[in-house]
Design a protein around this motif. Structure first.
Motif, PDB file in Angstrom:
ATOM      1  N   LYS A   1      37.789  37.587  42.503  1.00  0.00           N
ATOM      2  CA  LYS A   1      39.111  37.372  41.921  1.00  0.00           C
ATOM      3  C   LYS A   1      39.729  38.689  41.461  1.00  0.00           C
ATOM      4  N   ASP A   2      38.902  39.585  40.926  1.00  0.00           N
ATOM      5  CA  ASP A   2      39.403  40.893  40.493  1.00  0.00           C
ATOM      6  C   ASP A   2      39.930  41.681  41.690  1.00  0.00           C
ATOM      7  N   VAL A   3      39.167  41.645  42.786  1.00  0.00           N
ATOM      8  CA  VAL A   3      39.580  42.354  44.002  1.00  0.00           C
ATOM      9  C   VAL A   3      40.865  41.753  44.547  1.00  0.00           C
TER      10      VAL A   3
ATOM     11  N   ASP B   1      39.319  48.959  50.698  1.00  0.00           N
ATOM     12  CA  ASP B   1      39.608  50.130  49.853  1.00  0.00           C
ATOM     13  C   ASP B   1      39.578  49.745  48.373  1.00  0.00           C
ATOM     14  N   ILE B   2      40.120  48.577  48.057  1.00  0.00           N
ATOM     15  CA  ILE B   2      40.105  48.093  46.667  1.00  0.00           C
ATOM     16  C   ILE B   2      38.674  47.818  46.218  1.00  0.00           C
ATOM     17  N   MET B   3      37.867  47.241  47.116  1.00  0.00           N
ATOM     18  CA  MET B   3      36.452  47.003  46.791  1.00  0.00           C
ATOM     19  C   MET B   3      35.771  48.304  46.396  1.00  0.00           C
ATOM     20  N   ASP B   4      36.016  49.345  47.201  1.00  0.00           N
ATOM     21  CA  ASP B   4      35.409  50.642  46.904  1.00  0.00           C
ATOM     22  C   ASP B   4      35.921  51.200  45.577  1.00  0.00           C
TER      23      ASP B   4
ATOM     24  N   TYR C   1      33.100  46.979  43.821  1.00  0.00           N
ATOM     25  CA  TYR C   1      32.670  45.598  44.058  1.00  0.00           C
ATOM     26  C   TYR C   1      31.571  45.538  45.108  1.00  0.00           C
ATOM     27  N   HIS C   2      30.526  44.778  44.825  1.00  0.00           N
ATOM     28  CA  HIS C   2      29.429  44.551  45.771  1.00  0.00           C
ATOM     29  C   HIS C   2      29.237  43.050  45.919  1.00  0.00           C
ATOM     30  N   PRO C   3      29.375  42.515  47.147  1.00  0.00           N
ATOM     31  CA  PRO C   3      29.264  41.066  47.338  1.00  0.00           C
ATOM     32  C   PRO C   3      27.865  40.549  47.041  1.00  0.00           C
ATOM     33  N   ASN C   4      27.804  39.325  46.545  1.00  0.00           N
ATOM     34  CA  ASN C   4      26.535  38.648  46.306  1.00  0.00           C
ATOM     35  C   ASN C   4      26.034  38.111  47.644  1.00  0.00           C
TER      36      ASN C   4
END
Length: 352
Positions: free
Chosen positions: A6-8, A39-42, A46-49
Motif C-alpha cells: 500500500k505504501d508503494v 523505482d519506488i520500491m527501490d 520495499y522487499h516482497p514477502n
C-alpha cells in the motif's frame, strides 16, 4: 516499520493490485508503469514477502538445477560453471531464484528432485546432462513436472530440451584432422551411458567412414569427464604398436590430462600428436599449447534452458513452444592441431 504494498502504491499513484501485478511480471502492465513502480520500491526499500506471494500466485519463483554427480567433482570442470552462469543470468532477469541439487547416484538424484518439486519448493527443474535410461527423467516425465533437459533423450524425443548437434560437431572436428592429412585418428570418449559421448563417437565414426579411413577399436578409449581420464588414456595410446597421429577428445578438461600425460612421456603437441577437443572453455586457450576446440556456446545452452523452463512454467507464449532448441557450434583452431615448424626444425628435416 516495514514498507507495505500500500505504501508503494500510494507513492507511485497506482492501486495495490497494480503493484502486485508488477511483482508477478504481468504482461498487462506497461513497461513505463512497471519501471515506475520498481523505482519506488527501490526508493522506499520495499522487499516482497516471498512466502505470501507464493501462496497467492501458486508459484515459488524458483527453479532447481540437478547436477549429475557430487558437486565437488563437477565444479572442477569450467563447462558446468559456465552453463550455470547462463542459467542464473536468465533466471535472475526473469525474477527467479536458482537452487542447485545433486546426488551420489541416480536414486539420490530422484529423491532430491522429488523433495524439491513435490514439496513445492521450486517450479521446475533443469537437468545438466542426458543419460540412457535415466531414472530422473523417468520420474519427472511420469509425474508431469516441468523440466528442461540439456542434451537429448532417445527414450523421450519430444521432451523440452536444449542441445547441440553433437554428431555434426564431432564430424566437423574429425574432418578438420582428416583435412590436415591424418589417417590414424583416435577418440578419447566420455562415459558410454551419457548421450553426448555416444553422439560425438557417432560423428567421429561417420567422418572416418566417409573418408574411407580404417578404425581400430584400440583407438577409442572411454572414461569420465575428468583430467585423470585423459592422463590415463595416454599411457595406453602411446604404447600401441600403431598409435594414432591425432586425437579427438570429448571434453577440454580431459584434454588437459592428455597434454599432461604426453608431456610426462616425452611427446609434444602438435609435433608428435595433434589434438582437437570440445567445449572451448577458457583454459583451452590458456593451455600449452592452446587447444583447438569446438565452441558449443555453453553460456547460451544454460541461458536458453533457463528461458525455456520459465516460459513453460509461466505459460508465456504457450502456443509457440519450441520443444527442441539447438545451439550452433563452431571449431576454433589453435596450435594443438596445426603444426608450424620453426626454421631450425625445417632445416633439420631437410638435413641442412
Amino acid at each position: 516499520m516495514s514498507v507495505t504494498i500500500k505504501d508503494v502504491a500510494k507513492k507511485a499513484g497506482v492501486s495495490p493490485s497494480t503493484v502486485s501485478r508488477v511483482l508477478s511480471n504481468n504482461s498487462r502492465i506497461s513497461k513505463e508503469t512497471s519501471q515506475k513502480v520498481r523505482d519506488i520500491m527501490d526508493e522506499l526499500g520495499y522487499h516482497p514477502n516471498i512466502m505470501a506471494k507464493s501462496l497467492v500466485s501458486k508459484t515459488t519463483q524458483s527453479i532447481c538445477v540437478i547436477l549429475p554427480k557430487p558437486a565437488e567433482e563437477l565444479f572442477m570442470n569450467m563447462f558446468f560453471m559456465e552453463l550455470i552462469r547462463g542459467i542464473v543470468t536468465q533466471a535472475n532477469r526473469s525474477g527467479y531464484d536458482v537452487l542447485i541439487s545433486s546426488g551420489a547416484n541416480e536414486q539420490e538424484e530422484v529423491e532430491a528432485v522429488s523433495r524439491l518439486l513435490n514439496g513445492k519448493r521450486v517450479d521446475g527443474a533443469i537437468l545438466l546432462y542426458s543419460r540412457k535410461d535415466d531414472k530422473v527423467v523417468d520420474f519427472l516425465q511420469n509425474n508431469n513436472h516441468p523440466f528442461v533437459l540439456v542434451g537429448r533423450s532417445p527414450k523421450y524425443p519430444d521432451l523440452l530440451s536444449v542441445d547441440n548437434d553433437n554428431v555434426q560437431a564431432a564430424y566437423d572436428a574429425t574432418q578438420h584432422l582428416i583435412n590436415l592429412g591424418h589417417q590414424r585418428i583416435g577418440f578419447v570418449s566420455g562415459p558410454p551411458s551419457h548421450i553426448v559421448s555416444r553422439d560425438r563417437l557417432e560423428g567421429y565414426t561417420r567422418a572416418m567412414e566417409d573418408s574411407n579411413l580404417s578404425m581400430s577399436k584400440d583407438w577409442i578409449v572411454e572414461g569420465e569427464f575428468l583430467q585423470e581420464s585423459g592422463y590415463r588414456a595416454m599411457s595406453f595410446f602411446m604404447n600401441l604398436p600403431e598409435r594414432p597421429t591425432a586425437l579427438l577428445v570429448v571434453d577440454d578438461l580431459v584434454s588437459l590430462g592428455v597434454l599432461r600425460g604426453l608431456h610426462e612421456l616425452g611427446y609434444k603437441v602438435p609435433q608428435d600428436l595433434c589434438l582437437v577437443s570440445f567445449n572451448n572453455i577458457a583454459i583451452a586457450e590458456l593451455s600449452t599449447p592452446p587447444i583447438s576446440s569446438v565452441d558449443i556456446g555453453i553460456y547460451n545452452l544454460g541461458y536458453t534452458a533457463s528461458q525455456a523452463l520459465i516460459q513453460s512454467v509461466t505459460h508465456v507464449g504457450e502456443n509457440q513452444f519450441q520443444k527442441r532448441h539447438i545451439i550452433p557450434h563452431r571449431l576454433v583452431i589453435r596450435e594443438s592441431s596445426i603444426f608450424s615448424p620453426t626454421k631450425s626444425e625445417v632445416n633439420t628435416r631437410m638435413n641442412i
